[in-house]
Design an enzyme around this catalytic site. Structure first.
Site, PDB file in Angstrom:
ATOM      1  N   THR A   1     -37.287  45.380  -6.648  1.00  0.00           N
ATOM      2  CA  THR A   1     -38.668  45.350  -5.129  1.00  0.00           C
ATOM      3  C   THR A   1     -39.946  46.124  -5.626  1.00  0.00           C
ATOM      4  O   THR A   1     -39.913  46.711  -6.520  1.00  0.00           O
ATOM      5  CB  THR A   1     -37.851  46.667  -4.527  1.00  0.00           C
ATOM      6  OG1 THR A   1     -37.071  46.505  -3.754  1.00  0.00           O
ATOM      7  CG2 THR A   1     -38.659  47.322  -3.786  1.00  0.00           C
TER       8      THR A   1
ATOM      9  N   LYS B   1     -38.608  44.033   2.884  1.00  0.00           N
ATOM     10  CA  LYS B   1     -38.028  44.943   2.158  1.00  0.00           C
ATOM     11  C   LYS B   1     -38.601  46.475   2.689  1.00  0.00           C
ATOM     12  O   LYS B   1     -38.204  47.359   2.523  1.00  0.00           O
ATOM     13  CB  LYS B   1     -37.743  44.710   0.792  1.00  0.00           C
ATOM     14  CG  LYS B   1     -37.321  45.827  -0.181  1.00  0.00           C
ATOM     15  CD  LYS B   1     -35.946  46.470   0.353  1.00  0.00           C
ATOM     16  CE  LYS B   1     -35.576  47.366  -0.665  1.00  0.00           C
ATOM     17  NZ  LYS B   1     -35.407  47.161  -1.401  1.00  0.00           N
TER      18      LYS B   1
ATOM     19  N   LYS C   1     -41.183  55.094  -5.674  1.00  0.00           N
ATOM     20  CA  LYS C   1     -41.644  54.460  -5.842  1.00  0.00           C
ATOM     21  C   LYS C   1     -41.517  52.748  -4.541  1.00  0.00           C
ATOM     22  O   LYS C   1     -42.853  52.314  -4.751  1.00  0.00           O
ATOM     23  CB  LYS C   1     -40.997  53.386  -7.008  1.00  0.00           C
ATOM     24  CG  LYS C   1     -41.500  52.052  -7.913  1.00  0.00           C
ATOM     25  CD  LYS C   1     -40.896  50.774  -7.546  1.00  0.00           C
ATOM     26  CE  LYS C   1     -40.078  50.867  -7.197  1.00  0.00           C
ATOM     27  NZ  LYS C   1     -39.047  49.495  -7.006  1.00  0.00           N
TER      28      LYS C   1
END
Length: 291
Positions: free
Chosen positions: A97, A172, A240
């Site tokens: 990701t 995502k 993150k």
């Protein structure tokens, strides 16, 4: 069966590479910590490479699942990076990701060189990886995706191409935005019920069958009520990801007020020492101290 390299053997990559070996693919693994690769080779059938470049050499597919943008650049680029070993006709599939920006940057390096790049971030957490039932959202050239899909299916419940390079990462981001709001809502509901003196499990049994139901509710309510938070994706990694979401929102002019607020709530959890707790630990900010 294909020749496949897998770069990065963390809580996700370790079982994902294992599923590839179990399907009969010829698997080569590499990890920055050699001990992790050695542990993988003891459990599964495959070869260990000394560098990302060595792992990529001679492979039809190179899968990666590392930490963040800079980790991915480091794995791909440089004299010992995977791209230096990636041969003609090979396909790089990134399950990390990361930002759509770094995805497009790396895809452009391989563009028109006879090598392909598919961004393929995953959702489903450690349990999904271990059970081979991840959701995989992909971006890249349609022909490259068509080649990659049968290999990705080794650990996927669903795999779809969303669009061109970067589209998988943008999808995502949507996934993480949804999770942030869902977990905060569930945390507030469970804390509210406890404060009101209700049996949280009894309430969830009822409301999970109605419009309020969600995967988070079904799979996390019990551990949240019990104060156990070692069931998957860590708060540090969620922050993150939310940082990527918020930065991308600024770039495209989107508004994410709830996501920005929940990101700060996760910051609070980090301040409470919960950086390695799973994302359901948001309830720690709300739970009444036990007497």
């Amino acid at each position: 069966m294909a020749r496949v390299a897998f770069l990065g053997l963390g809580v996700m990559g370790f079982p994902m590479a294992g599923h590839l070996a179990a399907r009969g693919h010829e698997v080569t693994v590499w990890n920055r910590s050699p001990a992790r690769a050695e542990a993988w080779a003891k459990k599964f059938t495959g070869r260990i490479a000394a560098s990302a470049r060595e792992a990529a050499a001679g492979q039809e597919f190179v899968m990666a699942c590392v930490g963040n943008d800079e980790d991915l650049r480091e794995v791909c680029l440089g004299e010992q990076g995977a791209f230096a070993g990636l041969g003609q006709g090979a396909l790089f599939v990134d399950h990390t990701t990361v930002s759509a920006k770094v995805t497009r940057e790396l895809a452009d390096i391989l563009k028109n060189s006879g090598r392909g790049f598919v961004d393929a971030p995953v959702s489903g957490g450690q349990a999904g990886a271990e059970n081979g039932i991840l959701s995989v959202m992909c971006g890249g050239d349609a022909a490259d995706y068509a080649r990659a899909e049968p290999v990705i299916e080794a650990y996927a419940r669903i795999c779809r191409r969303i669009g061109d390079s970067g589209a998988g990462q943008l999808a995502k981001m949507m996934n993480q935005i949804c999770i942030a709001g869902l977990v905060q809502g569930l945390s507030e509901a469970l804390a509210f019920g406890e404060q009101a003196g209700l049996d949280g499990e009894a309430v969830v049994e009822v409301i999970s069958q109605g419009a309020a139901g969600s995967w988070q509710m079904v799979n996390r309510h019990k551990t949240m009520l019990e104060g156990r938070f070692d069931y998957g994706f860590a708060v540090d990694w969620m922050r993150k990801d939310l940082k990527i979401c918020l930065e991308t929102a600024d770039e495209i002019g989107a508004s994410l007020p709830v996501t920005a607020l929940v990101d700060q709530f996760y910051k609070d959890v980090q301040g409470m020492g919960g950086g390695r707790h799973d994302t359901s630990s948001l309830i720690r900010r709300l739970a009444r101290p036990k007497s």
